[in-house]
Write a protein that holds these residues in place. Structure first.
Motif, PDB file in Angstrom:
ATOM      1  N   SER A 204       0.847  -1.189   0.000  1.00 34.80           N
ATOM      2  CA  SER A 204       0.000   0.000   0.000  1.00 34.80           C
ATOM      3  C   SER A 204       0.883   1.240   0.000  1.00 34.80           C
ATOM      4  CB  SER A 204      -0.906   0.007   1.233  1.00 34.80           C
ATOM      5  OG  SER A 204      -1.613   1.242   1.335  1.00 34.80           O
ATOM      6  N   LEU A 205       0.455   2.260  -0.711  1.00 36.96           N
ATOM      7  CA  LEU A 205       1.198   3.514  -0.786  1.00 36.96           C
ATOM      8  C   LEU A 205       0.265   4.647  -0.399  1.00 36.96           C
ATOM      9  CD1 LEU A 205       3.929   4.787  -1.634  1.00 36.96           C
ATOM     10  CD2 LEU A 205       2.973   5.056  -3.924  1.00 36.96           C
ATOM     11  N   MET A 217       4.740   3.746   2.775  1.00 43.18           N
ATOM     12  CA  MET A 217       4.487   2.529   2.008  1.00 43.18           C
ATOM     13  C   MET A 217       4.530   1.364   2.988  1.00 43.18           C
ATOM     14  SD  MET A 217       8.118   2.103  -0.074  1.00 43.18           S
ATOM     15  CE  MET A 217       7.876   3.652  -0.960  1.00 43.18           C
ATOM     16  N   ALA A 218       3.605   0.437   2.819  1.00 43.23           N
ATOM     17  CA  ALA A 218       3.479  -0.652   3.779  1.00 43.23           C
ATOM     18  C   ALA A 218       3.213  -1.966   3.058  1.00 43.23           C
ATOM     19  CB  ALA A 218       2.349  -0.359   4.765  1.00 43.23           C
ATOM     20  N   ALA A 219       3.715  -3.058   3.642  1.00 44.96           N
ATOM     21  CA  ALA A 219       3.520  -4.391   3.075  1.00 44.96           C
ATOM     22  C   ALA A 219       3.307  -5.387   4.202  1.00 44.96           C
ATOM     23  CB  ALA A 219       4.715  -4.799   2.207  1.00 44.96           C
ATOM     24  N   VAL A 231       2.763  -5.876   9.803  1.00 41.07           N
ATOM     25  CA  VAL A 231       2.950  -4.997   8.648  1.00 41.07           C
ATOM     26  C   VAL A 231       4.200  -4.162   8.872  1.00 41.07           C
ATOM     27  CG1 VAL A 231       2.028  -3.008   7.378  1.00 41.07           C
ATOM     28  CG2 VAL A 231       0.507  -4.883   8.032  1.00 41.07           C
ATOM     29  N   ILE A 232       5.055  -4.110   7.864  1.00 39.69           N
ATOM     30  CA  ILE A 232       6.219  -3.219   7.901  1.00 39.69           C
ATOM     31  C   ILE A 232       5.871  -1.967   7.093  1.00 39.69           C
ATOM     32  CG2 ILE A 232       8.578  -2.857   7.086  1.00 39.69           C
ATOM     33  CD1 ILE A 232       9.231  -5.680   7.838  1.00 39.69           C
ATOM     34  N   THR A 259       9.551  -8.477   3.215  1.00 41.12           N
ATOM     35  CA  THR A 259       8.322  -8.954   3.867  1.00 41.12           C
ATOM     36  C   THR A 259       7.934 -10.336   3.354  1.00 41.12           C
ATOM     37  OG1 THR A 259       7.027  -7.672   2.241  1.00 41.12           O
ATOM     38  CG2 THR A 259       7.408  -6.664   4.405  1.00 41.12           C
ATOM     39  N   GLN A 260       8.101 -10.573   2.063  1.00 35.89           N
ATOM     40  CA  GLN A 260       7.780 -11.897   1.530  1.00 35.89           C
ATOM     41  C   GLN A 260       8.782 -12.939   2.005  1.00 35.89           C
ATOM     42  OE1 GLN A 260       7.321 -11.519  -2.726  1.00 35.89           O
ATOM     43  NE2 GLN A 260       5.573 -10.128  -2.536  1.00 35.89           N
TER      44      GLN A 260
END
Length: 293
Positions: A204-205, A217-219, A231-232, A259-260
């Protein structure tokens, strides 16, 4: 002394052959682990990169030890209960917070950015770890900060992955607060569309939506069932007038990789790509795991 050295030589060769055999065996297990159902012998051999006769020898040994089971009716092979016990043990020994924190540190140090690790708390997305950059970002965000669902990059990631039964009460509260502040009604259709994009693209941005002049920005970090565990989030300030900074794509790429990588460590597997049969996803997943490791 010379005799000892001579005796050690053949032993070393045998050890190398043994290690290679284990690596081949792992490829056989990976082929079964990456499939959505039990597989025939020939398909296992193809995915593992060995002949069907070689695969049969490995599968026979794995059956005897409970690693693999064979369906009597179809002759197809699947993972056994021993692998299930291994998986449970591996998950219990995996410290998600430590892995996530280490990933956060690597990203922030590579780009000199401020980053947050957020988990789902009683009142929504909550910061449980903060990594500061060497320069100030001009915000009072910190440990314990709670982020809105529909107006922050972190919140939207949780919203995209959590069940509606969990998020609906908070969304209702946020919309009511916005109404009392005289803000225009939230377009929930647009929010749902953004959530679909987040699930598809993996991040997400948010450009100055939650804190003025501060972007994020988050993933997500996903577990073996695909549920969001944490979530980072990276926060930054783009240069005025620059709509698409040249290093934004690089930041996103590293954020997704980290993150993945953590997600894979706790058992998550990427879904099949659009139009790709699930059976063909197995070798692609194996290749990605090898690349990460």
């Amino acid at each position: 002394m010379a005799d000892d050295n001579m005796r050690a030589g053949p032993g070393d060769v045998k050890e190398k052959k043994g290690i290679q055999s284990v690596e081949v065996g792992v490829r056989v297990i990976d082929a079964l682990a990456g499939a959505p159902h039990q597989l025939p012998l020939r398909e296992i051999g193809r995915l593992a990169g060995i002949s069907a006769s070689q695969a049969h020898r490995y599968l026979t040994s794995f059956q005897k030890s409970g690693v693999v089971v064979q369906d009597v009716a179809t002759g197809h092979y699947g993972l056994g209960t021993r692998v299930l016990r291994w998986g449970v043990a591996a998950m219990s020994q995996t410290d998600l917070f430590t892995l996530s924190s280490e990933a956060l540190d690597r990203i922030c140090e590579q780009f000199d950015m401020t980053g947050l690790l957020c988990v789902w708390g009683e009142y929504g997305p909550t910061c449980v770890r903060l990594k500061r950059s060497t320069f100030l970002t001009g915000t009072d965000l910190g440990l314990g900060s709670v982020f809105p669902l529909i107006a922050s990059a972190s919140g939207l990631v949780f919203l995209a992955h959590l069940p509606r039964a969990i998020t609906e009460p908070l969304i209702k509260t946020e919309r009511e607060r916005a109404r009392k502040r005289g803000e225009p009604p939230v377009d929930m259709a647009m929010i749902r569309q953004r959530c679909e994009t987040i699930r598809r693209e993996g991040y997400s941005l948010g450009l100055g939506h939650f804190v003025s002049n501060i972007s994020a920005m988050a993933a997500p970090i996903l577990d073996y069932q695909g549920n969001v565990s944490a979530v980072i989030t990276l926060i930054f300030r783009d240069d005025p007038g620059v709509s698409d900074p040249p290093d934004r794509a690089a930041r996103i790429a590293v954020l997704l990789k980290e993150t993945q990588g953590v997600s894979r460590s706790v058992g998550w597997q990427p879904p099949p790509e659009a139009g790709e049969p699930a059976e063909k996803a197995a070798p692609r997943r194996a290749a990605r795991r090898a690349a990460v490791n």
